[in-house]
Design an enzyme around this catalytic site. Structure first.
Site, short mmCIF file in Angstrom:
data_model
loop_
_atom_site.label_atom_id
_atom_site.label_comp_id
_atom_site.label_asym_id
_atom_site.label_seq_id
_atom_site.Cartn_x
_atom_site.Cartn_y
_atom_site.Cartn_z
N LEU A 67 0.77 -1.00 -2.20
CA LEU A 67 2.00 -0.71 -1.45
C LEU A 67 1.77 -0.92 0.05
CD1 LEU A 67 2.64 2.46 -3.59
CD2 LEU A 67 4.11 0.42 -3.57
N THR A 98 -3.61 -0.45 2.09
CA THR A 98 -4.34 0.00 3.29
C THR A 98 -3.52 1.12 3.93
OG1 THR A 98 -5.14 -2.24 3.67
CG2 THR A 98 -5.32 -0.70 5.51
N LYS A 173 -12.09 -0.36 5.86
CA LYS A 173 -11.05 -1.38 5.89
C LYS A 173 -10.39 -1.47 7.27
CE LYS A 173 -7.62 -4.09 4.76
NZ LYS A 173 -7.79 -5.52 4.70
P1 NAD Z 1 4.16 -6.75 0.76
O1 NAD Z 1 5.07 -6.11 1.74
O2 NAD Z 1 4.22 -8.21 0.49
O3 NAD Z 1 4.30 -6.01 -0.69
C1 NAD Z 1 4.49 -4.64 -0.87
C2 NAD Z 1 5.32 -4.44 -2.13
O4 NAD Z 1 5.47 -3.05 -2.39
C3 NAD Z 1 6.75 -5.02 -2.01
O5 NAD Z 1 6.98 -5.94 -3.07
C4 NAD Z 1 7.64 -3.80 -2.09
O6 NAD Z 1 8.89 -4.06 -2.71
C5 NAD Z 1 6.77 -2.85 -2.91
N1 NAD Z 1 7.16 -1.45 -2.76
C6 NAD Z 1 7.39 -0.74 -1.63
N2 NAD Z 1 7.74 0.53 -1.91
C7 NAD Z 1 7.73 0.63 -3.27
C8 NAD Z 1 8.01 1.67 -4.18
N3 NAD Z 1 8.39 2.89 -3.76
N4 NAD Z 1 7.91 1.42 -5.51
C9 NAD Z 1 7.54 0.18 -5.96
N5 NAD Z 1 7.28 -0.86 -5.14
C10 NAD Z 1 7.36 -0.63 -3.81
O7 NAD Z 1 2.69 -6.32 1.20
P2 NAD Z 1 1.29 -7.03 0.85
O8 NAD Z 1 1.04 -8.11 1.84
O9 NAD Z 1 1.24 -7.29 -0.61
O10 NAD Z 1 0.29 -5.83 1.23
C11 NAD Z 1 0.12 -4.67 0.40
C12 NAD Z 1 -0.99 -3.81 1.00
O11 NAD Z 1 -2.21 -4.59 1.05
C13 NAD Z 1 -0.72 -3.36 2.44
O12 NAD Z 1 -1.23 -2.05 2.61
C14 NAD Z 1 -1.50 -4.36 3.28
O13 NAD Z 1 -1.87 -3.81 4.53
C15 NAD Z 1 -2.69 -4.65 2.38
N6 NAD Z 1 -3.34 -5.98 2.54
C16 NAD Z 1 -2.58 -7.12 2.65
C17 NAD Z 1 -3.23 -8.34 2.80
C18 NAD Z 1 -2.46 -9.64 2.91
O14 NAD Z 1 -3.09 -10.67 3.24
N7 NAD Z 1 -1.15 -9.67 2.69
C19 NAD Z 1 -4.63 -8.41 2.80
C20 NAD Z 1 -5.36 -7.24 2.63
C21 NAD Z 1 -4.71 -6.01 2.50
#
Ligand code: NAD
Length: 297
Positions: A67, A98, A173
């Site tokens: 999330l 994160t 992280k």
């Molecule tokens: P994103 O915004 O693309 O995806 C998050 C998802 O969570 C969305 O699809 C959203 O609809 C869903 N969501 C939010 N609230 C919800 C709920 N109550 N119930 C169900 N679903 C819900 O984000 P991301 O890029 O996939 O990143 C996710 C996590 O990973 C974050 O904490 C980010 O910091 C971390 N992260 C991201 C990357 C990257 O390269 N994108 C790399 C490492 C870590």
């Protein structure tokens, strides 16, 4: 411990490819996201989509959440999502989002009080790493829980580290991501300087990649459009790690610095630059678009 049935909550840029790797690894994946389109795409690839967190976790041996940030994790586990109220007795809970280390500790404590095992397991490696199944997982929890989570995490990642007790995964992280922000800005600054002085950015990136300025941003995730294929800069900065999420991670680093009176001068500057970039309309673009921000400056 049975690990056949896995619930996956949060099918965003990272979560969807991670869940797909669990499907490819032979697991029965039941998934939920607020975004119905993401759920449909997972179904098309062999997972099962449901309409609530409670439904997703009811029969799961293992629950993985991916999330955006602390409030989303609190909402899903402790609030309206009712994860802790609905999960199967004895399920292993893995949060790969994160989030603030203190929130990770609080949620794990509440999970343990209800008889669940829980680890924080944030990741590094970007969307490319999530797709390829080569993520780095940084796990916070007991040694025994680390060993329990490892076979599941190995289906989505290559390097699985035990950082320490609950919350330690998040501390490692946010240290990593503060450094990532700083070298992405530094790399963008150097490439922008080269461009302004007539240098071919591809040639410059090749030179830096074999010189002392070498780093992941220049070598693997180049911020300059056209230098590398299959990175966000070459597809209009879409589909990567959002500027707003990087600004969130930098905020977590600054909170950790303030609470321990630690000097993080470049982390502070990076936070301001990413905040300004987000406020100028770039919040959903990939964080490597900071090069675009510098070009305009
Ligand atoms: P994103 O915004 O693309 O995806 C998050 C998802 O969570 C969305 O699809 C959203 O609809 C869903 N969501 C939010 N609230 C919800 C709920 N109550 N119930 C169900 N679903 C819900 O984000 P991301 O890029 O996939 O990143 C996710 C996590 O990973 C974050 O904490 C980010 O910091 C971390 N992260 C991201 C990357 C990257 O390269 N994108 C790399 C490492 C870590």
């Amino acid at each position: 411990m049975a690990t056949e049935n896995i619930a996956f909550i949060g099918l965003g840029n990272m979560g969807k490819p991670m869940a797909l790797n669990l499907v490819k690894g032979g697991k029965k994946v039941t998934a939920y996201d607020l975004n119905a389109q993401a759920v449909k795409e997972l179904e098309a690839a062999g997972g099962k989509g449901v309409k609530s967190v409670s439904e997703a976790v009811a029969q799961a041996d293992v629950v993985v959440t991916m999330l955006p940030s602390s409030p989303h994790v609190q909402e899903v586990y402790l609030g309206g999502g009712k994860l802790l109220a609905s999960a199967k007795k004895g399920a292993l809970l893995i949060d790969s989002s994160t989030i603030a280390p203190d929130v990770a500790k609080q949620v794990a404590k509440e999970a343990q009080a209800k008889g669940f095992d829980m680890v924080d397991a944030p990741v590094s490696g970007g969307v490319g790493g999530a797709q390829a199944g080569t993520l780095t997982f940084i796990v916070g929890g007991s040694e025994a829980l680390f060993e329990k989570a490892k076979p599941i995490l190995s289906l989505m990642g290559k390097n699985i580290f035990h950082a320490g007790a609950n919350g330690a995964g998040q501390v490692a992280k946010i240290c990593n991501n503060m450094l990532l922000a700083i070298h992405m800005i530094g790399t963008s600054e150097a490439i922008n300087l080269g461009l302004a002085n007539g240098m071919d950015p591809k040639k410059l990136s090749e030179i830096i990649s074999k010189s002392s300025g070498r780093n992941w941003s220049v070598e693997t995730y180049n911020p300059c459009p056209g230098v590398m294929e299959n990175v966000p800069s070459s597809r209009g900065y879409e589909g990567g790690f959002a500027v707003e999420l990087m600004a969130k991670d930098l905020g977590l680093a600054i909170e950790a610095a303030l609470s321990t009176k630690t000097a993080t001068p470049l982390g502070g500057l990076a936070t301001s630059l990413y905040r300004m970039h987000a406020e100028q309309g770039a919040s959903r673009l990939d964080f490597s678009s900071i090069l675009r921000f510098l070009k305009k400056a």
